[in-house]
Design an enzyme around this catalytic site. Structure first.
Site, short mmCIF file in Angstrom:
data_model
loop_
_atom_site.label_atom_id
_atom_site.label_comp_id
_atom_site.label_asym_id
_atom_site.label_seq_id
_atom_site.Cartn_x
_atom_site.Cartn_y
_atom_site.Cartn_z
N LYS A 10 0.82 -1.21 0.00
CA LYS A 10 0.00 0.00 0.00
C LYS A 10 0.87 1.27 0.00
O LYS A 10 2.09 1.20 0.23
CB LYS A 10 -0.94 -0.06 1.21
CG LYS A 10 -1.96 -1.21 1.12
CD LYS A 10 -2.90 -1.20 2.32
CE LYS A 10 -3.98 -2.27 2.19
NZ LYS A 10 -4.93 -2.22 3.33
N TYR A 50 -12.65 -1.68 -3.40
CA TYR A 50 -13.12 -1.78 -2.01
C TYR A 50 -14.64 -1.61 -1.91
O TYR A 50 -15.14 -1.27 -0.84
CB TYR A 50 -12.40 -0.76 -1.14
CG TYR A 50 -10.98 -1.18 -0.78
CD1 TYR A 50 -10.74 -2.28 0.06
CD2 TYR A 50 -9.87 -0.49 -1.26
CE1 TYR A 50 -9.45 -2.67 0.40
CE2 TYR A 50 -8.57 -0.88 -0.93
CZ TYR A 50 -8.38 -1.97 -0.09
OH TYR A 50 -7.10 -2.36 0.25
N ASN A 113 -2.23 0.19 6.87
CA ASN A 113 -1.69 -1.06 7.39
C ASN A 113 -0.80 -1.82 6.41
O ASN A 113 -0.73 -3.04 6.41
CB ASN A 113 -2.82 -1.94 7.93
CG ASN A 113 -3.83 -2.30 6.87
OD1 ASN A 113 -3.70 -1.90 5.73
ND2 ASN A 113 -4.84 -3.06 7.25
N HIS A 116 -2.07 -5.45 1.46
CA HIS A 116 -3.34 -6.15 1.23
C HIS A 116 -3.07 -7.61 0.93
O HIS A 116 -2.07 -7.94 0.29
CB HIS A 116 -4.06 -5.52 0.03
CG HIS A 116 -5.24 -6.33 -0.44
ND1 HIS A 116 -6.48 -6.23 0.15
CD2 HIS A 116 -5.35 -7.28 -1.40
CE1 HIS A 116 -7.31 -7.08 -0.45
NE2 HIS A 116 -6.66 -7.73 -1.38
N GLU A 127 -9.59 -10.32 -7.83
CA GLU A 127 -8.62 -9.23 -7.62
C GLU A 127 -7.45 -9.33 -8.61
O GLU A 127 -6.98 -8.30 -9.12
CB GLU A 127 -8.14 -9.24 -6.17
CG GLU A 127 -9.26 -8.87 -5.20
CD GLU A 127 -8.90 -9.03 -3.73
OE1 GLU A 127 -7.78 -9.48 -3.42
OE2 GLU A 127 -9.75 -8.68 -2.88
P1 IDP Z 1 -8.01 -6.73 5.51
O1 IDP Z 1 -7.19 -5.78 4.66
O2 IDP Z 1 -7.22 -7.26 6.68
O3 IDP Z 1 -8.66 -7.82 4.70
P2 IDP Z 1 -10.61 -5.47 5.64
O4 IDP Z 1 -11.56 -5.63 6.78
O5 IDP Z 1 -10.92 -6.17 4.36
O6 IDP Z 1 -9.17 -5.87 6.19
O7 IDP Z 1 -10.48 -3.91 5.38
C1 IDP Z 1 -9.88 -3.41 4.20
C2 IDP Z 1 -8.97 -2.27 4.58
O8 IDP Z 1 -9.74 -1.19 5.11
C3 IDP Z 1 -7.95 -2.57 5.70
O9 IDP Z 1 -6.82 -3.25 5.24
C4 IDP Z 1 -7.65 -1.19 6.22
O10 IDP Z 1 -6.76 -0.49 5.33
C5 IDP Z 1 -9.02 -0.54 6.15
N1 IDP Z 1 -9.77 -0.70 7.41
C6 IDP Z 1 -10.35 -1.84 7.87
N2 IDP Z 1 -10.97 -1.65 9.06
C7 IDP Z 1 -10.75 -0.34 9.37
C8 IDP Z 1 -11.14 0.47 10.49
O11 IDP Z 1 -11.80 0.03 11.43
N3 IDP Z 1 -10.74 1.78 10.46
C9 IDP Z 1 -10.01 2.29 9.41
N4 IDP Z 1 -9.64 1.56 8.35
C10 IDP Z 1 -9.99 0.26 8.31
MG MG Z 2 -10.09 -7.71 3.23
#
Ligand code: IDP
Ligand code: MG
Length: 138
Positions: A10, A50, A113, A116, A127
Site C-alpha cells: 500500500k 473496495y 496497514n 493487502h 482481484e
Molecule cells: P483486511 O485488509 O485485513 O482484509 P478489511 O476488513 O478487508 O481488512 O479492510 C480493508 C482495509 O480497510 C484494511 O486493510 C484497512 O486499510 C481498512 N480498514 C479496515 N478496518 C478499518 C477500520 O476500522 N478503520 C479504518 N480503516 C480500516
Molecule cells: Mg479484506
C-alpha cells in the site's frame, strides 16, 4: 486457483521505503511472483476494488489513502496461498498482529496497514483479474 493470491504493497509501504524489505520477506516465505506492477489507483478503481466496504464509516478515508500514492500490485503463488499469505501479513490491526508478521513490522495503524492480501480463493481470482491482463501473468 487455490495456489494463487493477490497483494498490494500500500502507499505507506512505498512512501516509507519498505518495498524491498517486504518483497524480501514474501519471497523468503516461499511465494513465487507471477505478476507485478508499480502503479497508482484512480479514485474510481480504488472505490471499485473496495466496493464491499462502501457502507463502512472508514470508506472515504480508505479510498483517499489507497489513492494517496503509488502501490506495488502482485500475484503470488504458493500452496494454500490465500491462507498462508494472510498468516504472513497478520491481523488488519497491526496492534493485534503477531510478532514477525508484515503488518506488525511495517504497519502504523489499522487504516494505514502496509499491505493487502486476498481473503478467499474466489476474491483472489477477482482481484488478480481486476489488476492484471492474462498477458501480464507469467
Ligand atoms: P483486511 O485488509 O485485513 O482484509 P478489511 O476488513 O478487508 O481488512 O479492510 C480493508 C482495509 O480497510 C484494511 O486493510 C484497512 O486499510 C481498512 N480498514 C479496515 N478496518 C478499518 C477500520 O476500522 N478503520 C479504518 N480503516 C480500516
Ligand atoms: Mg479484506
Amino acid at each position: 486457483m487455490s495456489n494463487i493470491t493477490f497483494t498490494m504493497l500500500k502507499p505507506d509501504s512505498v512512501r516509507n521505503g519498505n518495498i524491498g524489505a517486504i518483497l524480501d520477506k514474501i519471497i523468503k516465505s516461499g511465494f513465487i511472483i507471477k505478476a507485478m506492477k508499480f502503479t497508482k489507483m484512480s479514485n474510481e478503481k480504488a472505490s471499485k476494488f473496495y466496493a464491499i466496504h462502501s457502507e463502512r464509516p472508514f470508506f472515504n478515508d480508505l479510498v483517499e489513502y489507497m489513492t494517496s500514492g503509488p502501490i506495488v500490485a502482485a500475484i503470488l503463488e504458493k500452496d494454500n496461498a490465500v491462507n498462508e499469505f494472510r498468516d504472513l501479513i497478520g491481523s488488519t490491526n497491526p496492534e493485534e498482529a503477531e510478532e514477525g508478521t508484515i503488518r506488525k513490522m511495517f504497519a502504523k495503524s489499522i487504516s494505514e496497514n502496509a499491505i493487502h492480501g486476498s481473503d478467499s480463493d474466489e476474491n483472489a481470482k477477482i482481484e488478480c483479474e481486476f489488476h492484471f491482463g492474462a498477458d501480464e501473468i507469467y
